[in-house]
Structures are given as structure tokens and as C-alpha cells.
Design a protein around this motif. Structure first.
Motif, PDB file in Angstrom:
ATOM      1  N   GLY A   1       0.786  -1.228   0.000  1.00 18.61           N
ATOM      2  CA  GLY A   1       0.000   0.000   0.000  1.00 18.61           C
ATOM      3  C   GLY A   1       0.815   1.273   0.000  1.00 18.61           C
ATOM      4  O   GLY A   1       0.262   2.378   0.062  1.00 18.61           O
ATOM      5  N   LEU A   2       2.143   1.158  -0.082  1.00 16.42           N
ATOM      6  CA  LEU A   2       2.996   2.346  -0.019  1.00 16.42           C
ATOM      7  C   LEU A   2       2.895   3.189  -1.290  1.00 16.42           C
ATOM      8  O   LEU A   2       2.981   4.421  -1.237  1.00 16.42           O
ATOM      9  CB  LEU A   2       4.450   1.930   0.236  1.00 16.42           C
ATOM     10  N   ILE A   3       2.716   2.545  -2.454  1.00 16.94           N
ATOM     11  CA  ILE A   3       2.562   3.295  -3.699  1.00 16.94           C
ATOM     12  C   ILE A   3       1.253   4.099  -3.656  1.00 16.94           C
ATOM     13  O   ILE A   3       1.203   5.256  -4.080  1.00 16.94           O
ATOM     14  CB  ILE A   3       2.576   2.361  -4.924  1.00 16.94           C
ATOM     15  N   ARG A   4       0.201   3.487  -3.124  1.00 10.29           N
ATOM     16  CA  ARG A   4      -1.066   4.216  -2.973  1.00 10.29           C
ATOM     17  C   ARG A   4      -0.875   5.430  -2.063  1.00 10.29           C
ATOM     18  O   ARG A   4      -1.402   6.521  -2.341  1.00 10.29           O
ATOM     19  CB  ARG A   4      -2.149   3.297  -2.392  1.00 10.29           C
ATOM     20  N   LEU A   5      -0.141   5.242  -0.983  1.00  9.99           N
ATOM     21  CA  LEU A   5       0.103   6.342  -0.051  1.00  9.99           C
ATOM     22  C   LEU A   5       0.810   7.498  -0.754  1.00  9.99           C
ATOM     23  O   LEU A   5       0.445   8.668  -0.582  1.00  9.99           O
ATOM     24  CB  LEU A   5       0.933   5.840   1.133  1.00  9.99           C
ATOM     25  N   LEU A   6       1.815   7.169  -1.566  1.00 15.70           N
ATOM     26  CA  LEU A   6       2.522   8.203  -2.329  1.00 15.70           C
ATOM     27  C   LEU A   6       1.567   8.910  -3.297  1.00 15.70           C
ATOM     28  O   LEU A   6       1.642  10.118  -3.482  1.00 15.70           O
ATOM     29  CB  LEU A   6       3.691   7.586  -3.091  1.00 15.70           C
ATOM     30  N   GLY A   7       0.677   8.126  -3.905  1.00 10.64           N
ATOM     31  CA  GLY A   7      -0.299   8.723  -4.811  1.00 10.64           C
ATOM     32  C   GLY A   7      -1.259   9.644  -4.092  1.00 10.64           C
ATOM     33  O   GLY A   7      -1.634  10.705  -4.608  1.00 10.64           O
ATOM     34  N   MET A   8      -1.665   9.272  -2.893  1.00  7.65           N
ATOM     35  CA  MET A   8      -2.620  10.067  -2.124  1.00  7.65           C
ATOM     36  C   MET A   8      -2.035  11.411  -1.703  1.00  7.65           C
ATOM     37  O   MET A   8      -2.765  12.404  -1.608  1.00  7.65           O
ATOM     38  CB  MET A   8      -3.077   9.279  -0.902  1.00  7.65           C
TER      39      MET A   8
ATOM     40  N   PHE B   1       3.009  11.670  -7.381  1.00 11.95           N
ATOM     41  CA  PHE B   1       3.058  11.525  -8.836  1.00 11.95           C
ATOM     42  C   PHE B   1       3.144  12.907  -9.488  1.00 11.95           C
ATOM     43  O   PHE B   1       3.935  13.141 -10.398  1.00 11.95           O
ATOM     44  CB  PHE B   1       1.816  10.790  -9.353  1.00 11.95           C
ATOM     45  N   GLU B   2       2.302  13.835  -8.997  1.00 12.06           N
ATOM     46  CA  GLU B   2       2.267  15.183  -9.563  1.00 12.06           C
ATOM     47  C   GLU B   2       3.490  16.003  -9.154  1.00 12.06           C
ATOM     48  O   GLU B   2       3.875  16.931  -9.866  1.00 12.06           O
ATOM     49  CB  GLU B   2       0.984  15.898  -9.120  1.00 12.06           C
ATOM     50  N   ILE B   3       4.078  15.688  -8.013  1.00 11.60           N
ATOM     51  CA  ILE B   3       5.304  16.381  -7.600  1.00 11.60           C
ATOM     52  C   ILE B   3       6.459  15.975  -8.509  1.00 11.60           C
ATOM     53  O   ILE B   3       7.242  16.812  -8.967  1.00 11.60           O
ATOM     54  CB  ILE B   3       5.634  16.065  -6.121  1.00 11.60           C
TER      55      ILE B   3
ATOM     56  N   GLY C   1      -0.618  17.607 -13.649  1.00  9.75           N
ATOM     57  CA  GLY C   1      -1.635  18.446 -13.041  1.00  9.75           C
ATOM     58  C   GLY C   1      -2.594  19.092 -14.020  1.00  9.75           C
ATOM     59  O   GLY C   1      -3.678  19.535 -13.625  1.00  9.75           O
ATOM     60  N   LYS C   2      -2.236  19.144 -15.299  1.00  7.65           N
ATOM     61  CA  LYS C   2      -3.113  19.792 -16.285  1.00  7.65           C
ATOM     62  C   LYS C   2      -4.227  18.868 -16.757  1.00  7.65           C
ATOM     63  O   LYS C   2      -5.140  19.314 -17.461  1.00  7.65           O
ATOM     64  CB  LYS C   2      -2.300  20.277 -17.480  1.00  7.65           C
ATOM     65  N   PHE C   3      -4.166  17.600 -16.380  1.00  8.48           N
ATOM     66  CA  PHE C   3      -5.180  16.646 -16.803  1.00  8.48           C
ATOM     67  C   PHE C   3      -6.257  16.512 -15.726  1.00  8.48           C
ATOM     68  O   PHE C   3      -5.993  16.741 -14.542  1.00  8.48           O
ATOM     69  CB  PHE C   3      -4.549  15.283 -17.100  1.00  8.48           C
ATOM     70  N   PRO C   4      -7.489  16.142 -16.114  1.00  5.14           N
ATOM     71  CA  PRO C   4      -8.569  16.012 -15.131  1.00  5.14           C
ATOM     72  C   PRO C   4      -8.221  15.044 -14.013  1.00  5.14           C
ATOM     73  O   PRO C   4      -7.565  14.019 -14.238  1.00  5.14           O
ATOM     74  CB  PRO C   4      -9.742  15.488 -15.980  1.00  5.14           C
ATOM     75  N   SER C   5      -8.685  15.360 -12.809  1.00  2.95           N
ATOM     76  CA  SER C   5      -8.376  14.554 -11.635  1.00  2.95           C
ATOM     77  C   SER C   5      -8.840  13.110 -11.797  1.00  2.95           C
ATOM     78  O   SER C   5      -8.109  12.174 -11.446  1.00  2.95           O
ATOM     79  CB  SER C   5      -9.032  15.177 -10.398  1.00  2.95           C
TER      80      SER C   5
ATOM     81  N   LYS D   1      13.989  15.677 -18.560  1.00  3.98           N
ATOM     82  CA  LYS D   1      14.234  17.045 -18.124  1.00  3.98           C
ATOM     83  C   LYS D   1      14.982  16.984 -16.803  1.00  3.98           C
ATOM     84  O   LYS D   1      14.590  16.273 -15.878  1.00  3.98           O
ATOM     85  CB  LYS D   1      12.908  17.796 -17.946  1.00  3.98           C
ATOM     86  N   ARG D   2      16.081  17.726 -16.728  1.00  7.33           N
ATOM     87  CA  ARG D   2      16.896  17.695 -15.517  1.00  7.33           C
ATOM     88  C   ARG D   2      16.091  18.174 -14.311  1.00  7.33           C
ATOM     89  O   ARG D   2      15.409  19.201 -14.371  1.00  7.33           O
ATOM     90  CB  ARG D   2      18.122  18.581 -15.696  1.00  7.33           C
ATOM     91  N   SER D   3      16.102  17.409 -13.217  1.00  9.39           N
ATOM     92  CA  SER D   3      15.359  17.778 -12.022  1.00  9.39           C
ATOM     93  C   SER D   3      16.021  17.151 -10.807  1.00  9.39           C
ATOM     94  O   SER D   3      16.988  16.391 -10.914  1.00  9.39           O
ATOM     95  CB  SER D   3      13.905  17.302 -12.119  1.00  9.39           C
ATOM     96  N   LEU D   4      15.455  17.460  -9.646  1.00  7.10           N
ATOM     97  CA  LEU D   4      15.946  16.901  -8.388  1.00  7.10           C
ATOM     98  C   LEU D   4      15.828  15.383  -8.376  1.00  7.10           C
ATOM     99  O   LEU D   4      16.619  14.688  -7.731  1.00  7.10           O
ATOM    100  CB  LEU D   4      15.137  17.493  -7.219  1.00  7.10           C
TER     101      LEU D   4
END
Length: 346
Positions: free
Chosen positions: A203-210, A214-216, A222-226, A280-283
Motif C-alpha cells: 500500500g505504499l505506492i497508494r500512499l505516495l499517490g494520495m 506523482f504530480e510532484i 496536473g493539467k489533466f482532469p483529476s 528534463k533535468r530535475s531533483l
């Protein structure tokens, strides 16, 4: 003084007590998270029915979702681990009929009993389209790993295919000759998939999703419907999703050798979309060999242009490899280009 507890013993006992308390708290947290995950999965399965049809493939079922009207029909094959078609289907459906399907092991589809390689995937795809009554002609859209599958399909069923879109596609010549650095990166991804199998089951992946991870990590989501995002996330919450990713990655070289026999598709109309960079380069990816990945990508795109005498390349200038998230309008443009070629009036 000899009867008083030794100060060292007190410190040791206190440390042991804190250690076991920490373990107990973590175990309780994990138990709560896992219990919630399985309860939420049960509720979702009751509440959220598949939007499309479940096609019986003889012992397992594949999910097929169709929208729109028109001819030819766009058939979209996803990237490795992706079910990104749900982000695109409504826009493509405005101009022609479009079908997406969850490859075996993803989304609402059951896990497949056979090797997850391109040859098997193509066999399943054609059998599913026949069973579902989705008649050709087809425009095939292959995202990343899906580009292997649509090329192999077009070579096996040329009478059914009138055009192909390759979205930052792969090419076997470069993939079979990757540098040691990139092969190590591939192994790194596979180890991540293996850990995610366990994380999903607990359930840890679900927790990250909640909490919006994913959006971080990929803010463009974030531009797509919830509801669309939740639909996609629910696949990632399942262990079978990560198991399938691992199986497809394990068979990636096998798939490359299978598609290596498809070096030329004659005058088949192809639109190849090239992103501006692989990552894309990111953290989140500072440790990745992005320059080496981009050099590999450049070699692959040079080879992809040789697949047909009618191959057009368009640039997704604002996009990473994940064009379907960063710049989905490029895929829509590619479909329109093929429709215009084929009909002359769109």
C-alpha cells in the motif's frame, strides 16, 4: 552503590526499549497502510467499473476502450509501464475513432501467462481486435516501447495498417548496442520495479499517490482532469502493474531482436515524434546519465527515419521522453497529418 542499577545498563535498556518501540510503531503504520490499501482496492473494484470491454483471450481478459467515430481507427499502444492513452483518448476521439487497450498486466487487464515481448503482445493485440470486432484499416500509435509493437504489427498485418505514429520511438540497432552506463541504468530501473512490486502490495505506492507524489515528480500531470489521473494511478497501485513492467523490461532485448527483422516498411506513412530531451533535468533524476541517453535517442531517431520512404519527423520542443504528458498535442498533430495524407480533406 553496588545495589544500584549501573548507568550503562540503564542506557542500554533504554536504547533497546526505544528501538523496539520504533519497530512497533513502524509495523503498526505498515499494517494500517496495507489494510487501508486492500480495503480501498476492494471498494474501487466495486465502484469503478472498466470504462470499456473485457475481451476474453482464453484464460485471461484484456481491457479495450473505444471512443469516437470515423475511419480509419486509431489504435494506441502504450509505453513500458504506461496506460497513458486515457490522457489522449478524448481529444483523438474528436477527429476519428480511437481504441486504447491495457496490455496484459496493466489497468483492468489480467496478467498474461506468456512472455511479455513484442511478438506475444502483437499476437494478443490482433486477436483482441478481431474478437472485439474492431475492423481495419488502422492508424497505429506506439509510444516509446509501444513503437516496437506497432512496427511488428504493421509488418505482420500490412493489409490492416495505413499509417503509424512513433512517439519518441525506440530503435533496436542502438538499443542492442547500449553503453555499459545505460545498461546499468536499465538494471537500476528493473531493481526499482522489483521494489515497487512490494511497495504496491503493502500500500505504499497508494500512499505516495494520495499525497500527490506523482504530480510532484511529474508536475505536468496536473493539467489533466483529476478523475483521469486517478484512473491511471489505480493501475500503479497494483503489484501486477510493476511485475509486468519488470517482465517487459526483462524481455526488452528479446523484443528488440524480434523487431530487428522489420527494417523497412516500404512506403508506409509514418510520423515520428522526437522530444527535445530524454529526461528534463530535475531533483529526481540528477544522477541519471542524461547526455548519454540523449545521444542514444539521437541515433535511434536517425534510424527511425529510414523505416519508410514516407517518414516525417516532427519535433516536440517542450517535451521529455514522456510526450503524452508533456506535449500531447504533438501526438494529436501527428494523427492529423496521417489523416490528411490518407483522406486529403482533414
Amino acid at each position: 552503590m553496588g545495589n544500584r542499577p549501573d548507568i550503562i545498563s540503564i542506557v542500554i535498556l533504554s536504547a533497546i526499549r526505544k528501538y523496539f518501540m520504533a519497530i512497533s510503531i513502524n509495523l503498526l503504520f505498515l499494517l494500517a497502510t496495507t489494510s487501508y490499501h486492500h480495503l480501498a482496492t476492494w471498494i474501487e473494484n466495486k465502484k469503478h467499473k472498466p470504462p470499456g470491454k473485457l475481451i476474453d483471450m482464453g484464460g485471461y481478459k484484456l481491457h479495450l476502450y473505444s471512443r469516437g467515430e470515423g475511419n480509419p481507427t486509431v489504435i494506441l499502444d502504450h509505453s513500458l509501464g504506461g496506460i497513458e492513452g486515457y490522457l489522449l483518448i478524448e481529444e483523438i476521439a474528436k477527429i476519428t475513432k480511437v481504441c486504447i487497450y491495457d496490455r496484459a498486466g496493466y489497468g483492468w487487464s489480467d496478467s498474461g501467462p506468456n512472455n511479455r515481448c513484442s511478438k506475444q503482445i502483437v499476437k494478443e493485440l490482433d486477436a483482441m481486435l478481431v474478437k472485439a470486432g474492431i475492423a481495419p484499416p488502422y492508424i497505429l500509435v506506439g509510444n516509446s516501447f509501444g513503437s516496437y509493437n506497432v512496427r511488428l504489427y504493421a509488418s505482420q498485418f500490412p493489409e490492416k495498417v495505413v499509417g503509424i505514429v512513433l512517439t519518441d520511438g525506440l530503435h533496436e540497432t542502438a538499443m542492442l548496442n547500449m553503453s555499459l552506463t545505460l545498461r546499468l541504468l536499465q538494471l537500476f530501473f528493473m531493481s526499482g520495479f522489483a521494489m515497487s512490486m512490494l511497495g504496491a502490495g503493502l500500500g505504499l505506492i497508494r500512499l505516495l499517490g494520495m499525497v500527490g507524489m506523482f504530480e510532484i515528480i511529474k508536475k505536468e500531470l496536473g493539467k489533466f482532469p483529476s478523475e483521469t489521473r486517478q484512473q491511471i494511478k489505480r493501475s500503479f497501485y497494483q503489484s501486477k502493474h510493476w511485475i509486468t513492467m519488470w517482465r517487459e523490461m526483462w524481455n526488452l532485448e528479446k523484443s528488440a531482436k524480434q523487431v530487428d527483422r522489420v527494417s523497412n516498411l516500404g512506403d508506409m506513412p509514418i510520423v515520428s515524434i522526437k522530444s527535445s530531451t530524454f529526461f528534463k533535468r530535475s531533483l529526481w533524476n540528477f544522477y541519471m546519465p542524461i547526455a548519454a541517453a540523449n545521444q542514444l535517442r539521437d541515433r535511434m531517431h536517425a534510424e527511425l527515419l529510414k523505416l519508410s520512404t514516407d517518414c516525417t519527423q516532427i519535433q516536440a520542443t517542450r517535451s521529455s521522453h514522456f510526450v503524452w504528458v508533456d506535449e500531447p498535442e504533438a501526438i494529436l498533430e501527428a494523427v492529423k497529418i496521417l489523416l490528411h495524407k490518407l483522406t486529403g480533406n482533414r
